[in-house]
Design an enzyme around this catalytic site. Structure first.
Site, mmCIF file in Angstrom:
data_model
loop_
_atom_site.group_PDB
_atom_site.id
_atom_site.type_symbol
_atom_site.label_atom_id
_atom_site.label_comp_id
_atom_site.label_asym_id
_atom_site.label_seq_id
_atom_site.Cartn_x
_atom_site.Cartn_y
_atom_site.Cartn_z
ATOM 1 N N LYS A 176 41.746 28.230 -10.601
ATOM 2 C CA LYS A 176 40.566 27.842 -10.552
ATOM 3 C C LYS A 176 40.541 27.112 -9.036
ATOM 4 C CE LYS A 176 38.805 24.216 -12.487
ATOM 5 N NZ LYS A 176 38.171 23.324 -13.733
ATOM 6 N N ASP A 194 33.994 26.434 -13.803
ATOM 7 C CA ASP A 194 34.496 24.557 -14.191
ATOM 8 C C ASP A 194 33.603 24.514 -15.506
ATOM 9 O OD1 ASP A 194 31.611 24.597 -13.600
ATOM 10 O OD2 ASP A 194 31.706 22.696 -12.354
#
Length: 289
Positions: A176, A194
């Site tokens: 990420k 997220d």
């Protein structure tokens, strides 16, 4: 893999490769390994079948959502303050389990002391931690920041690498965080997921919400590649302002009011029979890992 899915995979890789090649030629990207990196990313994302890929009506729905997001947040800014790519990487690493607002409160003094990898690599873990003690997981973050800085100095002359593989080899950097850097720092198509994005994708029935890996794969299959980097930020801002994890009223949400069809009441159950992620999430979503 179906022929239509394979075609889209090749089409996306081709578009990405052309865009990245142009960046390499004009000097905005220094390492041609980045093209191989993003090809690998798309191959992985398209390696597993999903019913999402077989529903063209969902692509139309995704495009309508993108249009609304453009109206609300036409020019979304990166919410983490920074002065260079190294500082951006540090800020993203610090944002785990912490709000972006808190990160922005501690980074000015940290960056004054260590504006680049060379400076931070000379610090002690305890000194780094003294700047970030108010953040969650401060001891671990301080350790990772020092190790990351030393590695950049030793192997990259202090420069942040421009490929997924090299970024994910850095201490404290996962997929990420690497996606955020690649998209927002280097302009490479990526879609970091997220908690906000994971929640919204499930609420809007763009993904099963099974896990962030599946959500990323589904969103990439539904949203045009040229929208990825912007939509990532737009969904974060929209989630914070209009579609929070708790106390959300879908009838007053500009997108949930039509996109979350099949939901009722306080949205305790989804169309897929999966509990809404608001029941299991704590705090706000972040830009980074």
């Amino acid at each position: 893999m179906s022929s239509s899915k394979l075609f889209r995979s090749k089409e996306v890789i081709s578009v990405a490769s052309e865009a990245l090649s142009a960046k390499v030629k004009n000097g905005s990207l220094k390492n041609v390994r980045i093209i191989k990196s993003i090809k690998t990313q798309f191959e992985v994302n398209n390696s597993e079948d999903s019913s999402i890929h077989q529903k063209p009506e969902l692509r139309e729905k995704a495009l309508r959502i993108c249009e609304q997001l453009n109206e609300f947040f036409p020019n979304p800014a990166i919410p983490l303050n920074h002065g260079n790519t190294f500082q951006f990487l540090v800020a993203v690493m610090l944002s785990a389990q912490t709000t972006d607002l808190k990160v922005n409160e501690v980074t000015p003094k940290l960056f004054e002391r260590a504006p680049n990898a060379h400076a931070m690599s000379t610090m002690e873990i305890s000194e780094i931690q003294s700047f970030i003690n108010v953040l969650g997981l401060a001891p671990t973050k301080a350790k990772n920041l020092l190790a990351m800085s030393k590695l950049l100095v030793e192997k990259k002359n202090g420069e942040v690498p421009q490929s997924f593989e090299e970024l994910e080899e850095l201490p404290g950097v996962g997929h990420k965080t690497a996606s955020v850097l690649m998209s927002q720092a280097f302009g490479v198509p990526a879609f970091a997921v997220d908690t906000h994005i994971h929640r919204l994708a499930e609420r809007w029935v763009l993904s099963s919400g099974k896990n962030v890996v599946q959500t990323e794969r589904d969103l990439k299959s539904l949203i045009p590649i040229e929208y990825w980097n912007r939509t990532h930020l737009q969904m974060i801002y929209f989630g914070r302002k209009y579609c929070p994890a708790r106390g959300h009223e879908p009838r007053t949400c500009p997108i949930c009011v039509w996109a979350a069809k099949g939901r009722t009441g306080s949205m305790k159950t989804s169309d897929h029979g999966i509990s809404d992620p608001t029941e299991r999430e704590e705090g706000e979503g972040k830009v980074g890992e």
